[in-house]
Enzyme design. Structure first.
Site, short mmCIF file in Angstrom:
data_model
loop_
_atom_site.label_atom_id
_atom_site.label_comp_id
_atom_site.label_asym_id
_atom_site.label_seq_id
_atom_site.Cartn_x
_atom_site.Cartn_y
_atom_site.Cartn_z
N GLU A 1 -33.32 2.77 34.96
CA GLU A 1 -33.25 4.40 34.25
C GLU A 1 -33.92 4.66 35.56
O GLU A 1 -33.50 5.64 35.85
CB GLU A 1 -33.91 4.07 32.80
CG GLU A 1 -34.29 5.88 32.48
CD GLU A 1 -32.76 5.70 31.84
OE1 GLU A 1 -33.26 7.20 31.28
OE2 GLU A 1 -32.05 5.73 31.68
N THR B 1 -19.48 17.68 31.47
CA THR B 1 -20.13 16.13 31.79
C THR B 1 -20.18 15.06 30.59
O THR B 1 -20.94 14.47 31.45
CB THR B 1 -21.73 16.91 31.90
OG1 THR B 1 -22.44 16.01 32.69
CG2 THR B 1 -22.69 17.14 30.70
#
Length: 511
Positions: free
Chosen positions: A376, A503
């Site tokens: 992440e 997006t």
């Protein structure tokens, strides 16, 4: 072994053998998978995973927002309107999954956008629900019209887009026109707090498309007014590098409150949409192209960095004022794809090659971990290497700051753009390797789940969450990169695009 594990998951064989004793499982695997098939239908494998995921969601969660696959329950983190269904629609369409398409479009007319028990995010609702419905309408009123059983459900996609936007539009009722992001529909109020660069700057594609489809310019005018504050930032100190701005904005004044940022969560899709709006309509939005060029040039000059132990890699740093921070995240790994798109559209090898270098850097974060999935958050400041990751940093050029994986798509997204631009099949292979690793590691219960630690075998613990963008993005990019065609919605190989992707990976027709 990862490839074998993935094939067990694909066909549901995992479920069939998981209840057997370990020795019997091993024997079953050896008999059935002692040699991998000579030719793998990668696209079909992705469809199989999509259908397996949908079956779990449909059985245990639909029409709620998302599946909790470990417990076979559901959650409603996106207002209970069926976020996974809205996000899955366009993927089902490009995959030709007629039954799933019609299940979803039969549900959408039933949604009452005025009713929810939780606060509403203008940004998240726009990119998922509004973007998904507008894209579905473009597909089903155009090249994929034959997939809809009832034309009335196609018309409802546009009608419901209008209904949703009308419910959201009061967010823009501020002195500046910069909206608040968090809304309370029960009394048409909002949470009075700063808004973010991405949450203000990632509305313009969807709301403009709605205006163009309906002929009602009021929707586009709202987002264009807000966008102006992002393009002429005030105070001047909030633009520490030309075209690169801060992240937090005061909606009452349109003033920026800081000068930190980068191509990271909270800022990312503002930069993404600058070039995409030019793709959508190069006449109306040439000024956004110019702004993207300004930001892209500053990014290359000030933010592109190379780790001390792996100078062959390129990562994008973040900034706080003019101070550079050697840290990035999985969310930022869309950046390679966006530079590649800009390079194609603007016929610039400089942007294209820089984008390809960013893709290589993000690929390296996948190649380095125990699960072959990137973390992440990661950093590469040689002065701040955690003591237990020194060897890892020396080998790989980065260290892990947050080891989770939230079923994110950005690395595979950039592989997709790289393949469409270059035709180099290594990007197909990289996307397949990522897909196989994700299958092997995140498959659990009735679906797929985010995991806690990409750098331990098996990924650590499951979070019991199958994000809606698993349907919209991970599986769509994984599928289309393996489908070697020039369908009109595919990103163009030449830069002459007929569709542009929001997006959340919902494609809409260019104007």
């Amino acid at each position: 072994m990862v490839r074998i594990a993935s094939w067990i998951a694909f066909g549901g064989v995992l479920s069939a053998v998981s209840a057997r004793p370990a020795r019997e499982v091993d024997d079953a695997v050896k008999r059935q998978y002692s040699a991998p098939p000579a030719v793998v239908d990668r696209a079909q494998a992705v469809i199989d995973t999509f259908r397996l995921s949908w079956a779990g969601y449909s059985t245990y969660a639909f029409p709620n927002d998302e599946l909790h696959p470990v417990t076979n329950t559901f959650g409603n983190s996106r207002n209970g309107w069926g976020a996974s269904a809205a996000d899955a629609l366009t993927t089902a369409l490009v995959m030709g999954q007629r039954d799933i398409v019609n299940q979803i479009i039969s549900h959408i007319p039933k949604i009452d956008w005025s009713v929810t028990s939780s606060e509403v995010s203008l940004f998240e609702t726009t990119i998922r629900y509004l973007g998904g419905m507008l894209s579905g309408y473009d597909f089903l009123s155009g090249p994929l019209a034959d997939l809809a059983d009832d034309p009335a459900n196609v018309d409802a996609l546009l009608t419901q887009s209008v209904n949703l936007a009308n419910n959201l539009s009061y967010a823009f009722q501020t002195p500046s026109g910069v909206p608040y992001n968090i809304l309370d529909f029960s009394n048409r109020s909002f949470v009075v707090e700063p808004n973010g660069l991405a949450t203000v700057g990632t509305l313009i594609l969807e709301w403009t498309r709605l205006s163009d489809l309906t002929g009602d310019y009021s929707y586009a005018s709202l987002v264009e007014r807000a966008e102006r504050y992002l393009l002429a930032p005030s105070p001047p100190s909030s633009e520490p590098f030309p075209g690169l701005v801060g992240m937090n904005i005061e909606p009452t004044t349109g003033q920026f409150l800081d000068a930190r940022g980068g191509w990271i969560g909270g800022a990312d899709s503002f930069y993404e949409y600058l070039i995409k709006m030019y793709v959508y309509d190069p006449n109306r939005y040439a000024f956004l192209r110019d702004r993207w060029i300004l930001a892209a040039n500053s990014t290359i000059e000030y933010l592109g960095t190379h780790p001390m132990t792996r100078p062959d890699l390129t990562f994008l740093a973040t900034y706080n004022g003019t101070a550079i921070q050697l840290q990035s995240e999985h969310l930022a790994c869309f950046d390679g794809g966006n530079f590649i798109l800009g390079g194609q559209v603007l016929n610039s090898d400089d942007y294209l090659n820089f984008g390809l270098a960013l893709v290589d850097g993000c690929h390296a974060t996948y190649a380095a971990t125990a699960t072959a999935i990137g973390p992440e958050v990661f950093g590469w400041d040689a002065r701040q290497v955690p003591a237990n990751q020194v060897d890892f940093f020396v080998r790989n050029g980065f260290y892990i700051l947050n080891s989770g994986y939230q079923l994110r798509p950005e690395v595979i997204e950039s592989y997709y753009y790289a393949y469409r631009a270059t035709g180099d099949k290594k990007y197909q292979d990289w996307a397949w390797d990522a897909f196989v690793a994700i299958n092997a590691t995140t498959r659990v219960g009735s679906g797929y789940s985010s995991i806690r630690n990409v750098n331990v075998a098996g990924g650590g613990r499951f979070t019991n969450m199958m994000e809606s963008f698993w349907f919209a993005e991970v599986l769509k990019y994984s599928y289309l990169i393996q489908v070697d065609d020039d369908a009109p919605w595919q990103v163009s190989r030449t830069g002459d695009n007929q569709w542009v992707w929001n997006t959340e990976a919902h494609p809409v027709r260019v104007w």
